[in-house]
Design an enzyme around this catalytic site. Sequence first.
Site, PDB file in Angstrom:
ATOM      1  N   ASP A 145      -7.156   4.320  -4.225  1.00  0.00           N
ATOM      2  CA  ASP A 145      -7.943   4.089  -2.958  1.00  0.00           C
ATOM      3  C   ASP A 145      -8.451   5.603  -2.569  1.00  0.00           C
ATOM      4  OD1 ASP A 145      -7.730   1.898  -0.569  1.00  0.00           O
ATOM      5  OD2 ASP A 145      -7.714   4.115   0.446  1.00  0.00           O
TER       6      ASP A 145
ATOM      7  N   LYS B 123       0.981  -1.275   0.136  1.00  0.00           N
ATOM      8  CA  LYS B 123      -0.028  -0.131   0.115  1.00  0.00           C
ATOM      9  C   LYS B 123       0.849   1.327  -0.134  1.00  0.00           C
ATOM     10  CE  LYS B 123      -4.560   0.646   0.107  1.00  0.00           C
ATOM     11  NZ  LYS B 123      -5.602  -0.069   0.013  1.00  0.00           N
TER      12      LYS B 123
HETATM   13  N1  GLU Z   1      -7.504   0.130  -2.662  1.00  0.00           N
HETATM   14  C1  GLU Z   1      -8.099  -0.966  -3.051  1.00  0.00           C
HETATM   15  C2  GLU Z   1      -8.230  -1.830  -1.788  1.00  0.00           C
HETATM   16  O1  GLU Z   1      -8.312  -1.436  -0.657  1.00  0.00           O
HETATM   17  C3  GLU Z   1      -7.942  -1.596  -4.413  1.00  0.00           C
HETATM   18  C4  GLU Z   1      -6.372  -2.007  -4.553  1.00  0.00           C
HETATM   19  C5  GLU Z   1      -5.938  -2.509  -5.770  1.00  0.00           C
HETATM   20  O2  GLU Z   1      -6.838  -2.541  -6.893  1.00  0.00           O
HETATM   21  O3  GLU Z   1      -4.805  -2.795  -5.927  1.00  0.00           O
HETATM   22  O4  GLU Z   1      -8.170  -3.240  -1.982  1.00  0.00           O
END
Ligand code: GLU
Length: 445
Positions: A166, A126
Amino acid sequence: MDSRLEAVYVEVMRRNPGEPEFQQAVLDVFESLGPVLDRHPEYTEAAVLERLCEPERQIIFRVPWVDDSGRIQINRGFRVEFNSALGPYKGGLRFHPSVNVGIVKFLGFEQVFKNSLTGMPIGGGKGGSDFDPRGRSDGEVMRFCQSFMTELYRHIGEHTDVPAGDIGVGRREIGYLFGQYKRITNRYESGVLTGKGVTWGGSLVRTEATGYGTVLFIEEMLRTRGLTIDGKRVIVSGSGNVATYAIAKVHQLGGRVVACSDSSGYVVDESGIDLNLLRDVKEVERSRISAYADRRESARFVPDGSIWDVGAEVALPCATQNELDESQALSLVRGGLLAVAEGANMPTTPAAVRVLGKAGVLFGPGKAANAGGVATSALEMQQNASRDAWTENYTEQRLTEIMVAIHQRCVETADEYGQPGNYVSGANIAGFVKVADAVLALGVI
Ligand code: GLU
């Protein structure tokens, strides 16, 4: 907590001070793992827990950029590459003033287990920045994204680390990020980012996937009690990407969403949220949610208080972490609540989860319920790798199959470990075991 887990948890607290969200996310997983360690002493012997709590790599960098008035602004950028036992690091970027290393670590840690649960070959990571896109012009957002990528590009790649969106990062930001990556590297490497526009390597249904998936998941949960979302009164918190498409899917399936929110307050609309109006207000105009109530007679704007007091049979927290606390959970229970599924990451506090559990409310944790977003990112990566673009029907069908399979995995795992109906344990254990086995298989790395 089991003494083997307790020892590791105390050490995690000691090594990660001042990071309450990360500690909370670790505790949530550990509370499910006692019976797993009983069955698998090899995990303890090989220090799997210790390894899973320590990110493989943490990158923190300066992001300098010039605002519209010519002033130099400095933000902080992050990418926490948490675990790559199952595949390249995968997870979104969050741009929000609250972002710090603890928030990124909590999100990265959760992402590892969520991604594992999808059954797709993706590790977890992340990132993000404390940059606040609100009130910034397109040009400012672009310059920020270009500066952010000027450092990030050296750490990512289609086989290494694949960021996505996100909070605060959507199609626009992914476009600017991808443009700068392409410019610096001179490679049209579609698979390096997901959430791209469909005309330049994105997947159909990726935008809708998290919200759709959350509702598909709660529909599966309700089905275990012979219920459906049809005719149910629903509250969806938030009004961003996840909330928008959760509302869309609830309406498609015959439910009625009577309230949604943003950080300025919430709106109640007993005749059902008008999605086109909401999207005009939030996506097109990027205004506050009160503008929705200004333009709709059946709606009223409430600037303070709690959206959860509105009362509903189904609650979908789709805004942000720790947005639904114990007293709000009690209020929901009093209002006749049947089920909750987390569209956001960790929106329900541990005390609220306990209240829901005691009241017999179905509870789908984010690791399972919001996994449709990242799962569809993995489908986007598949399409990029084969230079293909799937139809909307086929992609949505794959998303549906994935959500049904995640639900099944949670139910079976909870049963297997003697906690029928406990989706928190089911998701944590199923997600954990798969990563843990991969970590063991790959040796001490
Ligand atoms: N931010 C999204 C999550 O919390 C998607 C992450 C992604 O698609 O890599 O899963």
